[in-house]
Design an enzyme around this catalytic site. Sequence first.
Site, PDB file in Angstrom:
ATOM      1  N   GLU A  79      -7.970  -2.202   5.181  1.00 21.08           N
ATOM      2  CA  GLU A  79      -7.793  -2.180   3.722  1.00 21.08           C
ATOM      3  C   GLU A  79      -6.824  -3.275   3.258  1.00 21.08           C
ATOM      4  OE1 GLU A  79      -6.924   2.051   4.132  1.00 21.08           O
ATOM      5  OE2 GLU A  79      -8.073   2.365   2.307  1.00 21.08           O
ATOM      6  N   HIS A  94     -11.183   5.938  -1.731  1.00 18.81           N
ATOM      7  CA  HIS A  94     -11.325   5.185  -0.471  1.00 18.81           C
ATOM      8  C   HIS A  94     -12.260   3.990  -0.642  1.00 18.81           C
ATOM      9  CE1 HIS A  94     -10.509   9.058   2.080  1.00 18.81           C
ATOM     10  NE2 HIS A  94      -9.378   8.401   1.877  1.00 18.81           N
ATOM     11  N   ASN A 111       0.882  -1.168   0.000  1.00 20.57           N
ATOM     12  CA  ASN A 111       0.000   0.000   0.000  1.00 20.57           C
ATOM     13  C   ASN A 111       0.919   1.217   0.000  1.00 20.57           C
ATOM     14  OD1 ASN A 111      -1.879   1.955   0.606  1.00 20.57           O
ATOM     15  ND2 ASN A 111      -2.941   0.703   2.146  1.00 20.57           N
ATOM     16  N   ARG A 167      -6.231  18.957   3.354  1.00 22.88           N
ATOM     17  CA  ARG A 167      -6.949  19.235   2.104  1.00 22.88           C
ATOM     18  C   ARG A 167      -8.208  20.046   2.395  1.00 22.88           C
ATOM     19  NH1 ARG A 167      -7.256  13.234  -0.236  1.00 22.88           N
ATOM     20  NH2 ARG A 167      -5.776  12.669   1.392  1.00 22.88           N
ATOM     21  N   ARG A 225      -2.565  -1.828  -3.636  1.00 24.02           N
ATOM     22  CA  ARG A 225      -3.619  -0.816  -3.667  1.00 24.02           C
ATOM     23  C   ARG A 225      -3.257   0.161  -4.783  1.00 24.02           C
ATOM     24  NH1 ARG A 225      -3.821   4.261  -0.392  1.00 24.02           N
ATOM     25  NH2 ARG A 225      -5.894   5.122  -0.767  1.00 24.02           N
TER      26      ARG A 225
END
Length: 412
Positions: free
Chosen positions: A390, A186, A7, A247, A98
């Site tokens: 994940e 996501h 990842n 962000r 990923r």
Amino acid sequence: MKILVLNSGSSSLKCCLYEIGETLPSAVPKALWEWAVDWTHRAGLAEITLKTAHGAALKSETTAQTQTEVMGYMLEQLCQGETQAIAQLSEIDVVGHRVVHGGTQYRESERVTAEVKQAIADLACFAPLHNPINLEGIETIEQILGDVPQVAVFDTAFHRQIPLAATVYPGPYAWYEQGIQRYGFHGISHQYCAERAAQLLERPLDDLRLIVCHLGNGCSVSAIRHGHSVDTTMGFTPLEGLMMGTRSGSVDPGILIYLLRQAGYSPDQLEDILNRKSGLKGISGLSADMRQITEAAAAGNSRAQLAFDLFIHRLRASIGAVLLSLDRLDALIFTAGIGENSALVRAAACDALDVWGIKLDSQLNDASPVDQDIAHAESRSRVLVIHTQEDWAIAQDCWRILSPGSIGAVER
Ligand code: AMP
């Protein structure tokens, strides 16, 4: 089957090794080996944290700079020394990655082929910080491990069934034809949480109407019906939607035109401001970390308080917006660093949902819940806190694709 999961992000790389036998376990097993590297703290040095399923842990540093160098070092540690997990690299049966952007073509995880690699490269124009790193990871594994099977698990795939009305931007139609549309991100986490919610509620996923709030450094909310995402807050890029650590989330695009024209900003400066100098950090002037924001706000720092209030206002507004894509709500789910750990954020978000009959049990909310229902007994919808996994979701897709009888692609 031994599955190595990679990842990689712009300044971090996480890697773990899972072993799955002939059937998928219903509970998430411990990774045999977990390795993480972070380049953000000290210039020129990569900090490494390593743990094994047997409790061995190691912190170290390397001056290796590129992802390729660091991955070489990581694979050496996997089969050598006190934290060794396998005798040789040939024991790895499959490597799962990923991959941030799968465009419109990938609705599911795919075994890596020359065509898939080309698509990841072509989509780099939409995800310049991520897809090139993901591709570099795949190619480094090819160099070191030869023709071991590799699987790309796309962060956009879960959102590919969002209806057109929630996909197309209301600019000129030509934008849509050029690929300027809402992709959502996501997805691996949103899908994992939806599946885990079905397990926790002991109901078929197909019957459920869910909202997942993934609140970490990046934040997004999605609405899920029949096991598919039907709306989500991130769009063409992971900048749209909620306020995040650094962000901005959605801002009036007129601001950008104003800054370009009147204040002489360059596109690179705008990108830097919107991605790294906004959000919790930009408003508080203090930190991108929700722990520091809430501590400072409690100590009377008014800008930290404003950052918290803005975060909650936008979170509530987004939950309200995606809720209207569902005909009812069975469970509201909180996940990722903030969603899993901040009782304050969960309570503040749910305060506004009282009008819809959604109520928290404050004792359960305050008791560090993990994979647990924290709704009040009288609540109309369940409220779940789910630890997102994940890497395990990626490992499961690798197993599904590579196990005997599979057809080479999988929609989870
Ligand atoms: P993630 O991207 O999922 O790793 O989430 C990282 C973010 O989670 C951090 O930047 C923090 O803002 C937040 N976080 C982690 N632990 C806590 C906590 N105990 N309370 C509030 N926020 C937390």
